[in-house]
Design an enzyme around this catalytic site. Structure first.
Site, PDB file in Angstrom:
ATOM      1  N   ARG A 195     -13.550  -6.748 -10.932  1.00 17.70           N
ATOM      2  CA  ARG A 195     -13.864  -6.160  -9.645  1.00 17.70           C
ATOM      3  C   ARG A 195     -14.571  -4.959  -9.848  1.00 17.70           C
ATOM      4  NH1 ARG A 195      -8.212  -6.654  -6.497  1.00 17.70           N
ATOM      5  NH2 ARG A 195      -9.575  -5.779  -4.685  1.00 17.70           N
ATOM      6  N   ASP A 202      -7.054  -7.935   4.925  1.00 15.99           N
ATOM      7  CA  ASP A 202      -6.427  -8.819   3.836  1.00 15.99           C
ATOM      8  C   ASP A 202      -5.787  -9.951   4.457  1.00 15.99           C
ATOM      9  OD1 ASP A 202      -6.710  -7.038   2.139  1.00 15.99           O
ATOM     10  OD2 ASP A 202      -4.823  -6.057   2.313  1.00 15.99           O
ATOM     11  N   SER A 219     -13.449   1.944   2.883  1.00 17.73           N
ATOM     12  CA  SER A 219     -12.433   1.438   1.889  1.00 17.73           C
ATOM     13  C   SER A 219     -11.375   2.380   1.748  1.00 17.73           C
ATOM     14  CB  SER A 219     -13.154   1.114   0.599  1.00 17.73           C
ATOM     15  OG  SER A 219     -12.177   1.132  -0.448  1.00 17.73           O
ATOM     16  N   SER A 264       0.910  -1.147   0.151  1.00 19.22           N
ATOM     17  CA  SER A 264       0.057   0.052  -0.082  1.00 19.22           C
ATOM     18  C   SER A 264       0.831   1.382  -0.176  1.00 19.22           C
ATOM     19  CB  SER A 264      -1.045   0.131   1.184  1.00 19.22           C
ATOM     20  OG  SER A 264      -1.846  -0.976   1.186  1.00 19.22           O
ATOM     21  N   GLY A 288      -5.765  -3.870  -7.498  1.00 17.48           N
ATOM     22  CA  GLY A 288      -7.095  -2.998  -7.233  1.00 17.48           C
ATOM     23  C   GLY A 288      -6.789  -1.641  -6.626  1.00 17.48           C
TER      24      GLY A 288
HETATM   25  C1  S3P Z   1      -5.714  -0.926   0.320  1.00 16.29           C
HETATM   26  C2  S3P Z   1      -7.126  -1.295   0.831  1.00 16.29           C
HETATM   27  C3  S3P Z   1      -7.864  -2.408   0.907  1.00 16.29           C
HETATM   28  C4  S3P Z   1      -7.014  -3.375   1.016  1.00 16.29           C
HETATM   29  C5  S3P Z   1      -6.044  -3.683  -0.264  1.00 16.29           C
HETATM   30  C6  S3P Z   1      -4.939  -2.574  -0.186  1.00 16.29           C
HETATM   31  C7  S3P Z   1      -5.096  -0.021  -0.187  1.00 16.29           C
HETATM   32  O1  S3P Z   1      -8.707  -2.454   0.170  1.00 16.29           O
HETATM   33  O2  S3P Z   1      -7.711  -4.856   0.963  1.00 16.29           O
HETATM   34  O3  S3P Z   1      -5.327  -4.864  -0.162  1.00 16.29           O
HETATM   35  O4  S3P Z   1      -3.535   0.027  -0.407  1.00 16.29           O
HETATM   36  O5  S3P Z   1      -5.779   1.074   0.028  1.00 16.29           O
HETATM   37  P1  S3P Z   1     -10.322  -1.722   0.261  1.00 16.29           P
HETATM   38  O6  S3P Z   1      -9.919  -0.314   0.187  1.00 16.29           O
HETATM   39  O7  S3P Z   1     -11.015  -2.091  -0.935  1.00 16.29           O
HETATM   40  O8  S3P Z   1     -10.887  -2.147   1.540  1.00 16.29           O
END
Ligand code: S3P
Length: 445
Positions: free
Chosen positions: A127, A327, A172, A26, A99
């Protein structure tokens, strides 16, 4: 060709080791993004050179940012172009499996004076993207996406975007961050209200780049568009990823004769739910040498074999902040398989829209080893102490399922198999070396 791990495990062999897992995924995404949007050169130390973050790096190169990566030292040098210096890519942008990549970058593309198409692999194309497209549309950007609300997404940016006050329907960090990045291009302060406590790396790193970011309350954030430009901090060091460390933390807990120490692990409180869960399950875990590195707390984590004393737990939003370990649920499910009693995981419906439907794929992974478990609409129920035999796990292209299955294999005697393991490279290059250290034999074919 699909590659697999064959893992031969002998848990009677004593293992005592100190490991440094790769950098936080992240934070690595955000480091590339903010360094690209700042004026000046930022040197990023301990960058995560994994598929997901390398796609983000390449996308900013395609938008005209000069980025050099030294693979030998894991260092990336970014010569930022300033908030208004990105240029339109001549080709479609590809996030691979990420994602985080697609959602965060959609926020930035919304504020650009050009049109861009962005997409990713087969999993990304399934997704949900409406969760970011809806608020970014309110801010004035225009989108076209597939009839099911998925990528490829074409975005036409607007200058300047409308500042909004947005209450997210789901907690999120990706959605929050997309809006905050768009907020850098808005005509006033943008407010995001979170129904939970999603990770706050974007807010912390924005502050580190001189952006005014405030928290009017525990779950809301306001970003003020910078009057001139972002200020590069010149150097950034990324901590190790607690989501990668979690695999070894759980291995040490469930494997007899094991002590593992993980160094320099990111301990941001929005990410440390795994430590709270392990503590509640009576794992022998100790966190030491906590220090601050550029706006993020880090420390060392030691876990000792705890299999005999592990107890089941109920995980839901009333007792735990689910977002702080979302996660880690596949690997927590492995821990639960060794804990006495029934572990119940609820309020985790977000698992259905991760790299795979992780409620189904985690359940299938456990069942491959004979574990008694069943699916709930928003989680899982797992009866501990029911691992019956070695197994063969299908990753379904999901890195965390491949790694969770590998850890379960290491904790029991005999030969297990994990099929389709290339996905591990999306977040954890070098995982196979860690496996080799812990197993009697690993065949990677
Ligand atoms: C993340 C946010 C989370 C997490 C993903 C990384 C990020 O997802 O599950 O692996 O780096 O902002 P969500 O924002 O969909 O909860």
């Amino acid at each position: 060709m699909t590659r697999s791990f064959q893992i031969v495990s002998d848990p009677s062999k004593r293992v005592e080791a100190t490991l440094t897992v790769p950098a936080d995924k992240s934070i690595s995404h955000r480091a590339i993004i903010l360094s690209s949007l700042a004026k000046g050169t930022t040197t990023i130390h301990n960058f995560l050179a994994a598929q997901d973050t390398l796609h983000t790096l390449q996308i900013f190169q395609q938008m005209g940012v000069n980025i050099n990566r030294d693979g030998a030292t894991n260092t990336v040098t970014v010569t930022g172009v300033g908030l208004h210096g990105l240029r339109s890519s001549s080709t479609v942008l590809d996030v691979g499996n990420s994602g985080t990549g697609i959602r965060l970058i959609l926020g930035i593309l919304s504020g650009q004076p050009f049109k861009t198409t962005i997409t990713g692999d087969a999993s990304i194309q399934k997704r949900p993207m409406k969760r970011v497209v809806d608020p970014l549309t309110l801010m004035g950007a225009t989108f076209s996406l597939t009839p099911t609300g998925t990528a490829p997404v074409t975005v036409t940016g607007k200058v300047a975007l409308n500042a909004i006050d947005y209450a997210m329907p789901v907690s999120s960090a990706q959605v929050k961050s997309a809006i905050l990045f768009a907020g850098l291009y808005a005509n006033g302060p943008t407010v995001v209200r979170d129904p939970g406590r999603s990770r706050d790396h974007t807010e912390r790193m924005m502050r580190h780049f001189g952006v005014q970011v405030e928290n009017p309350d525990a779950t809301s954030v306001i970003v003020f568009p910078p009057p001139i430009d972002l200020v590069s901090p010149k150097e950034l060091t990324i901590p190790s990823d607690i989501s990668s460390a979690a695999f070894w933390m759980v291995l040490a807990a469930i494997r007899p004769n094991t002590i593992l120490t993980l160094l320099n692990v990111g301990l941001n409180p929005t990410r440390t739910g795994i430590i709270d869960v392990m503590t509640a399950m009576k794992v022998n875990i100790n966190v030491s040498d906590i220090r601050q590195v550029e706006g993020e707390p880090i420390g060392d984590i030691t876990v000792k074999s705890s299999r005999d004393g592990l107890t089941a737990v109920t995980l839901d939003q009333s007792t735990f902040d689910m977002a702080t370990f979302i996660d880690e649920i596949p690997i927590i499910a492995v821990l639960a398989a060794f804990a006495s009693g029934v572990t119940t995981i609820r309020d985790a419906q977000e698992l259905r829209v991760k790299e795979s439907d992780r409620i189904q794929t985690t359940l299938a992974m456990l069942k491959a080893f004979g574990v008694v478990a069943d699916e709930l609409p928003d989680g899982l129920r797992i009866t501990g102490g029911t691992v019956q035999h070695v197994g063969t796990v299908e990753s379904h292209g999901d890195h965390r399922i491949a790694m969770a299955g590998s850890i379960l294999s290491l904790a029991i005697e005999g030969r297990s198999g994990i099929i389709d393991v290339d996905c591990v490279d999306t977040s954890y290059p070098g995982f196979a070396q860690g496996l080799s250290l812990m197993a009697a034999e690993v065949i990677y074919s």
